[in-house]
Design a protein around this motif. Structure first.
Motif, PDB file in Angstrom:
ATOM      1  N   ARG A 195      50.811  31.573  26.760  1.00  0.00           N
ATOM      2  CA  ARG A 195      50.558  32.270  25.639  1.00  0.00           C
ATOM      3  C   ARG A 195      49.211  32.421  25.558  1.00  0.00           C
ATOM      4  O   ARG A 195      48.253  31.943  24.956  1.00  0.00           O
ATOM      5  CB  ARG A 195      51.167  31.696  24.381  1.00  0.00           C
ATOM      6  N   LYS A 196      48.636  33.308  26.642  1.00  0.00           N
ATOM      7  CA  LYS A 196      47.142  33.530  26.812  1.00  0.00           C
ATOM      8  C   LYS A 196      46.707  33.953  25.755  1.00  0.00           C
ATOM      9  O   LYS A 196      45.266  33.786  25.574  1.00  0.00           O
ATOM     10  CB  LYS A 196      47.083  34.523  28.171  1.00  0.00           C
ATOM     11  N   GLU A 197      47.044  35.069  24.881  1.00  0.00           N
ATOM     12  CA  GLU A 197      46.211  35.850  23.794  1.00  0.00           C
ATOM     13  C   GLU A 197      46.176  34.963  22.830  1.00  0.00           C
ATOM     14  O   GLU A 197      45.195  35.223  21.880  1.00  0.00           O
ATOM     15  CB  GLU A 197      47.273  37.162  23.503  1.00  0.00           C
TER      16      GLU A 197
ATOM     17  N   GLY B 260      43.877  27.824  32.519  1.00  0.00           N
ATOM     18  CA  GLY B 260      42.733  27.698  33.498  1.00  0.00           C
ATOM     19  C   GLY B 260      41.395  28.454  32.864  1.00  0.00           C
ATOM     20  O   GLY B 260      40.268  27.974  32.956  1.00  0.00           O
ATOM     21  N   HIS B 261      41.886  29.571  32.033  1.00  0.00           N
ATOM     22  CA  HIS B 261      40.571  30.551  31.697  1.00  0.00           C
ATOM     23  C   HIS B 261      39.847  29.679  30.627  1.00  0.00           C
ATOM     24  O   HIS B 261      38.658  29.829  30.483  1.00  0.00           O
ATOM     25  CB  HIS B 261      41.129  31.938  31.054  1.00  0.00           C
ATOM     26  N   LEU B 262      40.329  28.924  29.724  1.00  0.00           N
ATOM     27  CA  LEU B 262      39.870  28.377  28.531  1.00  0.00           C
ATOM     28  C   LEU B 262      38.836  27.321  29.138  1.00  0.00           C
ATOM     29  O   LEU B 262      37.750  27.212  28.782  1.00  0.00           O
ATOM     30  CB  LEU B 262      40.996  27.715  27.655  1.00  0.00           C
TER      31      LEU B 262
ATOM     32  N   GLY C  39      44.067  33.657  41.088  1.00  0.00           N
ATOM     33  CA  GLY C  39      45.197  33.999  41.822  1.00  0.00           C
ATOM     34  C   GLY C  39      45.235  35.425  42.273  1.00  0.00           C
ATOM     35  O   GLY C  39      45.816  35.594  43.244  1.00  0.00           O
ATOM     36  N   ASP C  40      44.404  36.239  41.746  1.00  0.00           N
ATOM     37  CA  ASP C  40      44.328  37.460  42.195  1.00  0.00           C
ATOM     38  C   ASP C  40      43.601  37.774  43.531  1.00  0.00           C
ATOM     39  O   ASP C  40      43.768  38.649  44.391  1.00  0.00           O
ATOM     40  CB  ASP C  40      43.629  38.423  41.132  1.00  0.00           C
ATOM     41  N   HIS C  41      42.813  36.648  43.737  1.00  0.00           N
ATOM     42  CA  HIS C  41      42.081  36.623  45.218  1.00  0.00           C
ATOM     43  C   HIS C  41      43.048  35.984  46.172  1.00  0.00           C
ATOM     44  O   HIS C  41      43.279  36.293  47.445  1.00  0.00           O
ATOM     45  CB  HIS C  41      40.835  35.986  45.116  1.00  0.00           C
TER      46      HIS C  41
ATOM     47  N   ILE D  53      41.093  35.407  26.842  1.00  0.00           N
ATOM     48  CA  ILE D  53      39.899  35.128  27.788  1.00  0.00           C
ATOM     49  C   ILE D  53      40.331  35.445  29.082  1.00  0.00           C
ATOM     50  O   ILE D  53      41.390  34.444  29.579  1.00  0.00           O
ATOM     51  CB  ILE D  53      39.502  33.936  27.596  1.00  0.00           C
ATOM     52  N   ASP D  54      39.569  35.804  29.923  1.00  0.00           N
ATOM     53  CA  ASP D  54      39.721  35.792  31.438  1.00  0.00           C
ATOM     54  C   ASP D  54      38.452  35.815  32.250  1.00  0.00           C
ATOM     55  O   ASP D  54      37.697  36.999  32.136  1.00  0.00           O
ATOM     56  CB  ASP D  54      40.541  37.092  32.032  1.00  0.00           C
ATOM     57  N   VAL D  55      38.245  34.835  32.819  1.00  0.00           N
ATOM     58  CA  VAL D  55      36.823  34.732  33.609  1.00  0.00           C
ATOM     59  C   VAL D  55      36.949  35.322  34.894  1.00  0.00           C
ATOM     60  O   VAL D  55      35.858  35.018  35.656  1.00  0.00           O
ATOM     61  CB  VAL D  55      36.307  33.307  33.523  1.00  0.00           C
ATOM     62  N   THR D  56      37.914  35.886  35.218  1.00  0.00           N
ATOM     63  CA  THR D  56      37.969  36.439  36.844  1.00  0.00           C
ATOM     64  C   THR D  56      38.291  37.712  36.813  1.00  0.00           C
ATOM     65  O   THR D  56      38.792  38.142  37.904  1.00  0.00           O
ATOM     66  CB  THR D  56      39.131  35.387  37.613  1.00  0.00           C
ATOM     67  N   GLY D  57      38.055  38.603  35.668  1.00  0.00           N
ATOM     68  CA  GLY D  57      37.897  40.034  35.950  1.00  0.00           C
ATOM     69  C   GLY D  57      39.170  40.824  35.685  1.00  0.00           C
ATOM     70  O   GLY D  57      39.182  42.028  35.688  1.00  0.00           O
ATOM     71  N   GLY D  58      40.374  39.991  35.170  1.00  0.00           N
ATOM     72  CA  GLY D  58      41.582  40.901  34.652  1.00  0.00           C
ATOM     73  C   GLY D  58      42.021  41.908  35.465  1.00  0.00           C
ATOM     74  O   GLY D  58      41.902  41.649  36.688  1.00  0.00           O
ATOM     75  N   MET D  59      42.019  42.942  35.143  1.00  0.00           N
ATOM     76  CA  MET D  59      43.059  43.965  35.902  1.00  0.00           C
ATOM     77  C   MET D  59      42.177  44.716  36.734  1.00  0.00           C
ATOM     78  O   MET D  59      42.574  45.299  37.921  1.00  0.00           O
ATOM     79  CB  MET D  59      43.522  45.153  34.872  1.00  0.00           C
TER      80      MET D  59
ATOM     81  N   ARG E  22      39.680  43.226  38.723  1.00  0.00           N
ATOM     82  CA  ARG E  22      39.648  42.584  39.609  1.00  0.00           C
ATOM     83  C   ARG E  22      41.078  42.665  40.695  1.00  0.00           C
ATOM     84  O   ARG E  22      41.021  42.777  41.778  1.00  0.00           O
ATOM     85  CB  ARG E  22      39.270  41.065  39.438  1.00  0.00           C
ATOM     86  N   LYS E  23      41.963  42.725  40.043  1.00  0.00           N
ATOM     87  CA  LYS E  23      43.261  42.871  40.623  1.00  0.00           C
ATOM     88  C   LYS E  23      43.411  44.101  41.535  1.00  0.00           C
ATOM     89  O   LYS E  23      43.692  44.057  42.738  1.00  0.00           O
ATOM     90  CB  LYS E  23      44.511  43.094  39.487  1.00  0.00           C
ATOM     91  N   LEU E  24      42.961  45.134  40.902  1.00  0.00           N
ATOM     92  CA  LEU E  24      43.001  46.602  41.622  1.00  0.00           C
ATOM     93  C   LEU E  24      41.876  46.489  42.888  1.00  0.00           C
ATOM     94  O   LEU E  24      42.373  46.627  43.931  1.00  0.00           O
ATOM     95  CB  LEU E  24      42.622  47.597  40.807  1.00  0.00           C
TER      96      LEU E  24
HETATM   97 MG   LIG Z   1      43.504  37.603  35.234  1.00  0.00          MG
END
Ligand SMILES: [Mg+2]
Ligand SMILES: Nc1ncnc2c1ncn2[C@@H]1O[C@H](COP(=O)(O)OP(=O)(O)OP(=O)(O)O)[C@@H](O)[C@H]1O
Length: 272
Positions: A22-24, A63-65, A163-165, A222-228, A230-232
């Motif tokens: 429940r990230k949001e 993880g992000h928190l 995980g996206d990396h 909260i997303d410290v790794t760039g969200g969508m 970074r994925k793209l």
């Molecule tokens: Mg993310």
């Protein structure tokens, strides 16, 4: 007697933290309904046809928190961060244990693969991550389940492996045939669909459609790794290696199962 899987097809699947937690709500809470349903969908696909599967799950709130609280993405700057490093990892292991538990209950031979124990970053990018054991597990019809994690970074002291990396890194190294990213939106839009009602869905990201993206980034969570974004970026790099990827909804029933069974065009396909 060993049952070896003939590895004609290998899928690297990311289960987004936005789907399994429940990230949001910014709480350390697992989204058990989604996790239970997704585990069944994966099991249904694995029962229907033979393919190798490697799963990486995201961090969500788990993880992000802590990563934000201890500013782990900034590298090692003070001693308090070392406790943050330890806490963030424990939190991800807790989440991983639950993911494994749901997968097992659906009949999937899942086993954790702990990234922080084997991987090294350099300025946030993986420079060392052994995959021999992952390959062997997949050949034996076992599903390795890794996740975003905190790692040693040879330049910054400590860092975050998103995980996206990890997904495209594994896809390249394991010669995957397909990458599927399940998240909490249907795919990539011209703008964040959660903030803009007029956001248009992009069924295919290619050299013609990429310029249509007006705004891409992180969600309200909260997303410290760039969200969508970074994925793209990560998936665009994969295109150069001839590996197709698709971002699909992990929150809508049945989409993941259909994707794993071989259907395409269920979300946004990234190919050039
Ligand atoms: Mg993310
Ligand atoms: N142009 C865009 N198209 C689609 N989604 C976008 C866009 N810009 C921002 N987003 C946001 O990206 C979010 C998905 O990325 P996010 O990193 O939060 O999810 P995740 O990868 O599933 O989670 P985690 O990083 O915890 O694994 C969506 O919830 C959406 O709000």
């Amino acid at each position: 007697m060993i049952w070896w899987l003939s590895m004609n097809e290998l899928i690297v699947l990311k289960l987004g933290g936005s789907v399994i937690t429940r990230k949001e709500e910014k709480e350390f809470e697992i989204n058990s309904e989604n996790l239970k349903r997704i585990s069944k969908e994966i099991a249904n696909a694995l029962n229907e046809r033979d393919f190798g599967l490697v799963i990486v799950h995201g961090a969500g709130s788990f993880g992000h928190l802590p990563a934000k609280r201890y500013e782990l993405y900034k590298g090692l700057r003070n001693k308090t961060q070392l406790m943050g490093f330890s806490i963030a990892h424990k939190s991800m292991q807790y989440l991983n244990l639950h993911v494994i538990d749901y997968l097992q209950k659906s009949g999937i031979n899942a086993i954790p693969y702990q990234a922080s124990a084997v991987g090294i970053l350099s300025n946030g990018r993986l420079v060392h991550f052994p995959t021999t054991i992952i390959k062997k597990l997949v050949e034996m019809n076992i599903v390795p389940v890794s996740h975003g994690d905190v790692l040693i970074d040879e330049k910054m002291g400590i860092g975050i492996l998103s995980g996206d990396h990890l997904v495209p890194y594994l896809a390249k190294k394991l010669n995957a045939t397909r990458v599927i990213i399940a998240t909490d939106v249907d795919g990539i839009y011209t703008k964040d669909p959660k903030k803009n009602e007029d956001a248009e869905f992009l069924r295919e990201i290619n050299s013609n459609t990429i310029s249509k993206i007006e705004e891409i980034g992180t969600s309200n969570a909260i997303d410290v790794t760039g969200g969508m974004k970074r994925k793209l970026q990560e998936l665009l790099e994969l295109v150069r290696f001839g590996i197709e990827s698709e971002i699909i909804s992990g929150t809508k029933h049945g989409i993941l199962e259909r994707a794993l069974k071989g259907e395409r065009n269920l979300g946004s396909i990234i190919k050039f």
